[in-house]
Design a protein around this motif. Structure first.
Motif, short mmCIF file in Angstrom:
data_model
loop_
_atom_site.label_atom_id
_atom_site.label_comp_id
_atom_site.label_asym_id
_atom_site.label_seq_id
_atom_site.Cartn_x
_atom_site.Cartn_y
_atom_site.Cartn_z
N ALA A 164 48.52 87.76 -81.14
CA ALA A 164 47.30 88.58 -81.18
C ALA A 164 46.69 88.63 -82.58
N HIS A 165 45.64 89.43 -82.68
CA HIS A 165 45.03 89.90 -83.95
C HIS A 165 44.58 88.79 -84.89
N ILE A 169 48.88 81.91 -83.85
CA ILE A 169 48.85 81.52 -82.42
C ILE A 169 47.47 81.82 -81.84
N ASN A 170 46.95 82.99 -82.20
CA ASN A 170 45.61 83.39 -81.75
C ASN A 170 44.54 82.43 -82.29
N GLN A 171 44.77 81.90 -83.50
CA GLN A 171 43.81 80.94 -84.08
C GLN A 171 43.75 79.66 -83.24
N LEU A 212 55.09 88.86 -75.09
CA LEU A 212 54.01 88.16 -75.79
C LEU A 212 52.90 89.16 -76.06
N ARG A 213 52.50 89.30 -77.33
CA ARG A 213 51.37 90.17 -77.65
C ARG A 213 50.11 89.32 -77.73
N LEU A 214 49.08 89.76 -77.04
CA LEU A 214 47.82 89.02 -77.01
C LEU A 214 46.66 89.92 -77.37
#
Ligand SMILES: Cc1cc2nc3c(=O)[nH]c(=O)nc-3n(C[C@H](O)[C@H](O)[C@H](O)COP(=O)(O)O)c2cc1C
Length: 334
Positions: A164-165, A169-171, A212-214
């Motif tokens: 997340a944030h 991984i979010n990128q 998993l944080r998203l």
């Protein structure tokens, strides 16, 4: 009250539904090592009745730190301190999870090179990131695998992947930060390949509860929205036990926050059949109970309120006439 009901996730049983949200404390030394602060801070919340503590973003590579003072798990030398931390929380009666993290282009650690799926700057507080080569990608995936291996050795009850944030991984997941034209960019399927390979790598060494944080909503035109997140999680079914639903942080935009602002997102994801951890700006026990009862989430995370009041859960138990939940040494305080 649902708040005080136990729940089992994979092989882990929690005594209640309250989870301490991962929060960087910037109290590690400059090499990612646990300090006396951590050995007081986390067990205090455990004695305070929290069922599960997810500790702060812990870097799988030194260049993956958010700040120079983040905890690290990129070296075997980190194992001793983290083992003391896990044991201290277990002795205080809670379960403990580690958030495995890589900051990517949002690394603010001193003298570290920034990497990202594409060479695009977050804002002027950062130096420009280098576009990751395939070798960089494989190296980071290995670092997540090694972090998970160490986490298992140390005795953590749960691993959370920080997806997340706007961190690395979010990128990869976001079309706002991933302009690659190889198999890691372009279509949604390609953008989630990095995450999928990290999950596969962790699953090679970790059978326990995996969370998993998203950022389920990126609040920006052209970014991922809840529909995209729902599509993403459809592909994860077998491998992840719990989804921690957060939002924002991919690009510097302002969005509305208010108590429970992420609970609608959590609910939509829960309707897909996942166990969900939700929260955001919740500060009192009635809100926690409300969002458990209206089936927005199975577990509630609390962040800042637990910095202000480590005894939130004991006070909630007292208010609910559940004196049986007050730990013996503190009974006379209630
Ligand atoms: C001091 C601080 C540090 C944080 N560090 C992290 C972190 O390391 N990893 C993460 O996923 N979220 C982090 N967050 C976000 C929190 O986990 C949580 O989602 C957010 O604070 C909203 O919950 P709250 O309103 O109950 O505090 C941090 C928040 C705060 C206030």
């Amino acid at each position: 009250m649902k708040t005080f009901e136990s729940i089992t996730i994979n092989n882990m049983t929690l005594k209640n539904r309250i989870v301490m949200a991962p929060m960087c404390m910037y109290e590690a030394d400059n090499l990612g090592f646990v300090q006396p602060f951590h050995l007081v801070h986390y067990p205090t919340r455990a004695y305070g009745g929290v069922g599960l503590i997810i500790t702060e973003a812990t870097a799988v590579e030194s260049r993956g730190r958010i700040s120079s003072r983040d905890l690290g798990i990129w070296d075997d030398k980190h194992i001793t301190g983290l083992t003391s931390l896990v044991e201290s929380v277990h002795r205080a009666g809670a379960k403990i999870g580690i958030q495995l993290a890589h900051a990517g282009r949002k690394c603010n650690a001193f003298n570290e090179p920034l990497i990202s799926p594409s060479a695009v700057l977050f804002n002027s507080d950062y130096t420009p990131p280098k576009e990751m080569s395939i070798l960089d990608i494989k190296t980071v995936i290995d670092a997540f695998r090694n972090g998970a291996k160490r986490a298992k050795l140390i005795g953590y009850d749960l691993i959370e992947i920080h997806g997340a944030h706007g961190y690395l991984i979010n990128q990869f997941l976001s079309p706002l930060t991933n302009y690659r034209d190889d198999e890691y960019g372009g279509s949604a399927e390609n953008r989630r390949r990095f995450l999928n390979e990290i999950i596969d790598a962790i699953r090679e060494v970790w059978e326990g509860p995996l969370c998993l944080r998203l950022s389920a909503e990126e609040y920006a035109e052209g970014g991922n929205h809840i529909e995209d997140t729902l599509n993403l999680i459809d592909t994860l079914k077998q491998q992840v036990d719990l989804l921690n639903i957060s939002s924002g942080g991919v690009v510097p935009v302002k969005f509305d926050v208010y108590p429970g602002y992420q609970m609608e997102l959590a609910k939509k994801i829960r309707q897909k059949g996942y166990l969900v951890l939700g929260g955001g700006l919740l500060t009192n026990p009635s809100e926690v109970e409300k969002y458990l009862n209206n089936e927005s989430a199975d577990l509630i995370f609390l962040g800042r309120i637990l910095l202000k009041n480590p005894y939130f859960v004991l006070q909630a138990a007292d208010e609910a006439n559940r004196k049986d939940l007050i730990i013996k040494p503190y009974e006379r305080g209630f």
